[in-house]
Each structure stands twice: as C-alpha cells, then as structure tokens.
Design a protein around this motif. Structure first.
Motif, short mmCIF file in Angstrom:
data_model
loop_
_atom_site.label_atom_id
_atom_site.label_comp_id
_atom_site.label_asym_id
_atom_site.label_seq_id
_atom_site.Cartn_x
_atom_site.Cartn_y
_atom_site.Cartn_z
N ARG A 202 3.16 0.17 13.63
CA ARG A 202 1.84 0.79 13.46
C ARG A 202 1.24 1.19 14.79
N TYR B 62 -4.74 -4.91 1.18
CA TYR B 62 -3.29 -4.79 1.16
C TYR B 62 -2.67 -5.77 0.18
N HIS C 51 8.11 -2.82 5.48
CA HIS C 51 6.94 -2.00 5.79
C HIS C 51 5.73 -2.90 6.08
N TRP C 52 5.00 -2.58 7.14
CA TRP C 52 3.88 -3.42 7.57
C TRP C 52 2.87 -3.66 6.45
N GLU C 53 2.66 -2.67 5.58
CA GLU C 53 1.66 -2.82 4.53
C GLU C 53 2.07 -3.88 3.51
N ASP D 221 -0.30 -4.87 -3.11
CA ASP D 221 1.14 -5.10 -2.98
C ASP D 221 1.60 -6.50 -3.32
N GLU E 282 -10.00 -5.77 4.80
CA GLU E 282 -8.92 -4.78 4.77
C GLU E 282 -7.58 -5.45 4.49
N HIS E 283 -7.38 -6.60 5.08
CA HIS E 283 -6.14 -7.36 4.84
C HIS E 283 -6.05 -7.75 3.35
#
Length: 334
Positions: free
Chosen positions: A219, A290, A146-148, A294, A286-287
């Motif tokens: 995305r 994430y 998953h990209w996230e 995670d 924002e990066h």
C-alpha cells in the motif's frame, strides 16, 4: 534460453517443470476471483515466451466443474478444466478475491491435498490462501495476501505467519498479494529460472520501469497519502497502525515519542487538522470496515478487535463516520 550462473542460483525454485522442460502454471479459479491477478500473472509468461523465441511457460485454468467462472468484474473467460478429470497440475495457484470463505468446498480441499502429496507446488493469489488454509497446507509457511483481507484472515487463522510482502516463496508454497503484485512475482520467477536480462526485457514490454522487490509495500503509506514528513507525526502514525486492538492513550503516545501531550496535540492540529485521538479513532473505525466486508466475525468481535469496549460504543462511532450502521453496511455487501 537456459539458466545462467548468477545470483538466481541461490533463489528458491518452487516450480516443477513438465517432462519436456516447460513450466506449466495452472490456476484454480474460485467465483468472484480477481481477473487482474490472473492476467497480471499470465502476461509476463506470454511475453517471456515471445522474447525467448520458444515455449518456456504454458498456462491453464481449472474450476471445480469445468464451467467458466464469473470474476469479480462480472466477466468470465472460456470454460475451464474440471479438477477431477484432468491430469494433476504440477504448479497451481488458487485465485480468489471477494468473499473467499463462501466459495470453499471439500472437493477442492481434497484435490489440493492430493496435489501436495504428489509434490506439486501449491500457491495462492490474493485471498486464495483461504482455501489452502482450510486444506491445512499453510502450517509453518510464511504467507501473504491482499492487504485489505489481511485483518480478517489474521483473525480467522491467528496461528499462521502472515506478512505484508508482495509475495512469499518457501519450498512448494508461493503466495502473492494479488493485483499487479502477481506480475512482480512472475518477473521474479523468470529471473530465477532464466537469464536476468529476460526478466528486464519482459518488464520493459509491460511498460514498467522497475521490478518491485518482494519486500516492497503493498500500500501507499499513510505518510505518503497524507504528505506528512514530520518525524514525530510519522512515528505516531506507525504506533497507531500497529496498536489497533489495544489502542494507546494520547499520553502513552506522547511518552513513546518523548514529547509532551500538549506538543503532540499541536503537531497533529498543525499537520492533520485534528487531535491525535480523533485521527486514531478514524483509523480504528476504518479497520473495522475492512473486517465487516471481508470476515465472518460478528460485529461484537469486530468491535473488540478494533479496541472498542462495547458494541454500542463502536456502533455510534461507525455511524458518525460513515452515516450508516455497521450492520446496514454488512447487509448491503452480502
């Protein structure tokens, strides 16, 4: 319905059939797994059986202790098969989602290694590749997730080859980004092992008007989200996204775009109502968010990974954007 001569013959065939020719697809469910990934993988198989008029696929779920596993949505399916008391599956996907590193165990690692020694297909949905990586089963294979979760996984396993594909298939390793990408992967496998027309019919039953290709993006691009089509802005956004850890200056961006700094700033003000540096900073923060949610990286390491020269500088920027500190945000999701 038997395999017909087609381009499918050249596709990789990772699945191992049972003695009766049916493909049993198994799922090891880790706590907080994404139920959408599981159902998106199973439903195309169920529909394929119905349309073919016979059993082409079977499916089953495993857990470490055989108990039902709570998914990330708070729901649980029926009790699963305990991993150490059942016949070893020939095709297994590890299904995980949130906080995968909290749910890794030596028992599952040993089990996966045994499956690998027996020649089983061992794959992953969403963040299930964390368990495969811990078992040392991903070395030399291109993988996706998953990209996230990609930034934190990449920080944790920098030696592994990670892509942005919807799914990756090589040999007995199959990884998938999760979510509805699991449906696209299963449609691809149905097309590989059976007639292409069957995959199309399954797709229509799912009210999908197309089967996404492996290389389709996970995305919606920033260009699409922001409805930006100016070529210089599009290229600038691509450069920013690919240079997070070592940010480019506005002057460097302008040089790469063959425009003046002043012209680049005018373009950003016109199309995004902010300066290039302001937008770039927002992307980096924002990066970092994430990574906070995670990964197990320290806040200091996250700051460096997102191009901030100090933790204090990062903390100020994070609070200015989100109204809370990075440590408060992380405490709230743990």
């Amino acid at each position: 319905m038997q395999t017909s001569p087609s381009s499918s013959q050249n596709m990789q065939r990772p699945l191992v059939a049972d003695d009766d020719g049916v493909f049993t697809v198994s799922f090891l469910l880790l706590p907080e797994y994404a139920m959408v990934s599981l159902l998106s993988a199973i439903e195309p198989l169920r529909i394929a059986n119905r349309l073919a008029g016979k059993t082409l696929f079977r499916w089953q779920c495993f857990s470490e202790d055989g108990e039902s596993v709570l998914a990330s949505n708070g729901l649980a399916l029926q009790a699963s098969i305990p991993i150490n008391t059942a016949e070893k599956p020939r095709n297994l996907f590890v299904n995980a989602s949130f906080h995968p590193e909290k749910h890794l165990s030596e028992q599952s690692v040993k089990w996966l290694r045994e499956l690998n020694r027996r020649g089983s297909m061992v794959g992953a949905l969403d963040t299930g590749c964390y368990l495969l990586a811990k078992a040392k089963l991903l070395d030399g294979f291109p993988i996706t997730l998953h990209w996230e979760a990609k930034p934190s996984f990449q920080e944790r396993y920098p030696e592994l080859e990670i892509s942005d594909e919807l799914f990756e298939i090589q040999g007995k390793r199959v990884t998938c980004a999760g979510g509805t990408a699991a449906t696209d992967m299963m449609l691809h496998l149905i097309d590989t092992y059976f007639q292409s027309e069957l995959a199309i019919l399954v797709c229509e039953q799912l009210i999908k008007n197309t089967v996404r290709n492996q290389a389709d993006p996970q995305r919606i691009s920033q260009v699409e989200k922001l409805k930006i089509h100016h070529p210089k802005i599009v290229k600038a956004l691509e450069l920013m996204a690919s240079n997070i850890e070592s940010p480019l200056t506005t002057s460097e961006l302008a040089d790469r775009l063959s425009v003046s700094v002043r012209h680049l700033e005018r373009l950003f003000l016109q199309h995004l109502s902010c300066s290039p540096s302001t937008h770039y900073l927002r992307l980096r923060v924002e990066h970092a968010r994430y990574l906070l949610s995670d990964s197990g990286l320290s806040i200091a390491d996250i700051a460096l990974a997102c191009g901030f020269c100090s933790t204090a500088h990062f903390s100020r920027r994070y609070r200015a954007l989100y109204g809370t500190t990075a440590s408060q945000y992380r405490s709230g999701i743990e």
